[in-house]
Write a protein that holds these residues in place. Structure first.
Motif, PDB file in Angstrom:
ATOM      1  N   GLU A   1      68.134  80.398  26.499  1.00 20.74           N
ATOM      2  CA  GLU A   1      68.771  80.613  25.203  1.00 20.74           C
ATOM      3  C   GLU A   1      69.121  82.095  25.021  1.00 20.74           C
ATOM      4  OE1 GLU A   1      69.735  78.860  22.374  1.00 20.74           O
ATOM      5  OE2 GLU A   1      69.596  77.107  23.675  1.00 20.74           O
ATOM      6  N   HIS A   2      68.175  82.944  25.349  1.00 20.50           N
ATOM      7  CA  HIS A   2      68.431  84.390  25.248  1.00 20.50           C
ATOM      8  C   HIS A   2      69.557  84.809  26.189  1.00 20.50           C
ATOM      9  CE1 HIS A   2      67.653  88.640  26.503  1.00 20.50           C
ATOM     10  NE2 HIS A   2      67.766  88.787  25.198  1.00 20.50           N
ATOM     11  N   ARG A   3      69.530  84.288  27.403  1.00 19.12           N
ATOM     12  CA  ARG A   3      70.579  84.632  28.367  1.00 19.12           C
ATOM     13  C   ARG A   3      71.938  84.114  27.920  1.00 19.12           C
ATOM     14  NH1 ARG A   3      70.272  88.739  30.991  1.00 19.12           N
ATOM     15  NH2 ARG A   3      72.029  87.913  32.183  1.00 19.12           N
TER      16      ARG A   3
ATOM     17  N   TYR B   1      71.580  76.636  32.654  1.00 18.50           N
ATOM     18  CA  TYR B   1      70.910  76.017  31.512  1.00 18.50           C
ATOM     19  C   TYR B   1      71.139  74.507  31.478  1.00 18.50           C
ATOM     20  CZ  TYR B   1      68.989  76.087  26.709  1.00 18.50           C
ATOM     21  OH  TYR B   1      68.229  75.909  25.579  1.00 18.50           O
TER      22      TYR B   1
ATOM     23  N   GLY C   1      56.402  81.968  22.722  1.00 15.03           N
ATOM     24  CA  GLY C   1      57.794  82.392  22.877  1.00 15.03           C
ATOM     25  C   GLY C   1      58.223  83.497  21.930  1.00 15.03           C
TER      26      GLY C   1
ATOM     27  N   ARG D   1      64.112  81.198  27.495  1.00 12.21           N
ATOM     28  CA  ARG D   1      64.686  82.341  28.221  1.00 12.21           C
ATOM     29  C   ARG D   1      66.185  82.137  28.453  1.00 12.21           C
ATOM     30  NH1 ARG D   1      59.606  81.544  31.403  1.00 12.21           N
ATOM     31  NH2 ARG D   1      58.158  83.173  30.708  1.00 12.21           N
TER      32      ARG D   1
ATOM     33  N   GLN E   1      66.103  87.518  21.017  1.00 14.20           N
ATOM     34  CA  GLN E   1      67.310  86.847  20.545  1.00 14.20           C
ATOM     35  C   GLN E   1      67.809  87.466  19.238  1.00 14.20           C
ATOM     36  OE1 GLN E   1      67.850  82.472  21.069  1.00 14.20           O
ATOM     37  NE2 GLN E   1      65.637  82.463  21.368  1.00 14.20           N
TER      38      GLN E   1
ATOM     39  N   THR F   1      75.471  81.222  33.683  1.00 10.08           N
ATOM     40  CA  THR F   1      74.324  80.975  32.806  1.00 10.08           C
ATOM     41  C   THR F   1      74.399  79.581  32.193  1.00 10.08           C
ATOM     42  OG1 THR F   1      74.020  83.317  32.307  1.00 10.08           O
ATOM     43  CG2 THR F   1      73.109  81.738  30.728  1.00 10.08           C
TER      44      THR F   1
ATOM     45  N   HIS G   1      69.463  90.774  19.753  1.00  5.77           N
ATOM     46  CA  HIS G   1      70.570  90.867  20.710  1.00  5.77           C
ATOM     47  C   HIS G   1      71.827  91.327  19.978  1.00  5.77           C
ATOM     48  CE1 HIS G   1      73.587  89.887  23.702  1.00  5.77           C
ATOM     49  NE2 HIS G   1      72.596  89.866  24.573  1.00  5.77           N
TER      50      HIS G   1
ATOM     51  N   ILE H   1      60.518  86.267  23.147  1.00  7.27           N
ATOM     52  CA  ILE H   1      61.874  85.792  23.442  1.00  7.27           C
ATOM     53  C   ILE H   1      62.650  85.618  22.144  1.00  7.27           C
ATOM     54  CG2 ILE H   1      63.240  84.022  24.613  1.00  7.27           C
ATOM     55  CD1 ILE H   1      60.679  83.308  26.199  1.00  7.27           C
TER      56      ILE H   1
ATOM     57  N   LEU I   1      59.461  77.437  27.717  1.00  4.85           N
ATOM     58  CA  LEU I   1      59.726  78.848  27.984  1.00  4.85           C
ATOM     59  C   LEU I   1      60.973  79.028  28.848  1.00  4.85           C
ATOM     60  CD1 LEU I   1      56.078  80.122  28.570  1.00  4.85           C
ATOM     61  CD2 LEU I   1      57.571  80.641  26.621  1.00  4.85           C
ATOM     62  N   THR I   2      61.217  78.123  29.790  1.00  8.40           N
ATOM     63  CA  THR I   2      62.433  78.214  30.596  1.00  8.40           C
ATOM     64  C   THR I   2      63.667  78.074  29.710  1.00  8.40           C
ATOM     65  OG1 THR I   2      61.341  77.346  32.581  1.00  8.40           O
ATOM     66  CG2 THR I   2      63.745  77.163  32.474  1.00  8.40           C
TER      67      THR I   2
END
Length: 219
Positions: free
Chosen positions: A204-206, A112, A11, A202, A18, A108, A21, A14, A198-199
């Motif tokens: 978390e980043h979104r 999640y 990860g 991702r 983060q 989002t 960002h 990712i 990983l889902t």
């Protein structure tokens, strides 16, 4: 290398995304737009209610008393402690608890929380451990990164202090150990754990992007 470390290695891109960002960079600097921060407060409040439910469901699935007790304690701590912090943040801007609870989840946040709750209902303990891990480890790592980048105190310092604290680090250490125990005990589920990890990572980043863009439903 521990299984949790191997997950973090997978990860790493990712995690880097983060930390870089604009929401994270501007929060660290104290320059983040107030409305973007409040959007995060409202959405994360709704997220955490489901996050607590996930730990409660995991506790009900646990086969040993120690794990069951700890998972239920985590659920209680999220509701009793972490949500209080969000209420304090909101109160500073004139937002009361009723408004937080009436907040409609952004797309989002829906994606999640639905993923986490579905994993808690349908997945194994191993998958659940991997699915919740990115939230804890991600916030700890991002907050430590923000603490290093921050130049003095500002209005968002309590956020940074909360998620970079020794207390929060201890909570994440237990989660990491839980992931390692599941990875060792259920080697046949490691690939499913990687996918769940990983889902969530991702998403978390979104979530940062959702808050920064103040995402809402178009219609």
């Amino acid at each position: 290398m521990s299984f949790s470390d191997r997950l973090l290695e997978r990860g790493e891109p990712i995690w880097d995304a983060q930390k870089n960002h604009p929401f994270v960079r501007e929060l660290a600097a104290g320059t983040l737009d107030e409305e973007a921060f409040l959007h995060w407060v409202r959405q994360d409040y709704r997220y955490l209610l489901d996050y607590a439910r996930v730990f409660s469901l995991a506790g009900a699935k646990a086969n040993d008393e120690e794990t069951m007790t700890h998972l239920l304690d985590v659920a209680h701590a999220v509701v009793d402690d972490e949500l209080d912090l969000h209420r304090e943040f909101a109160a500073e801007y004139g937002i009361d608890r009723d408004e937080l609870e009436r907040t409609r989840k952004a797309p989002t946040c829906v994606a999640y929380t639905n993923f986490l709750v579905r994993t808690a209902h349908e997945g194994s303990m191993a998958e659940i451990s991997a699915a919740v891990y990115p939230c804890g480890q991600g916030y700890l790592d991002v907050a430590r990164h923000m603490a290093d980048a921050a130049d003095g105190d500002h209005r968002y310092t309590p956020f940074i202090e909360k998620y970079s604290s020794d207390e929060f680090a201890d909570a994440v250490a237990w989660m990491r150990d839980w992931v390692d125990r599941c990875g060792e005990r259920y080697p046949g589920e490691r690939e499913a754990m990687r996918e769940a990890f990983l889902t969530s990572a991702r998403l978390e980043h979104r979530f940062w992007e959702m808050a920064y863009a103040q995402e809402t439903w178009d219609v």
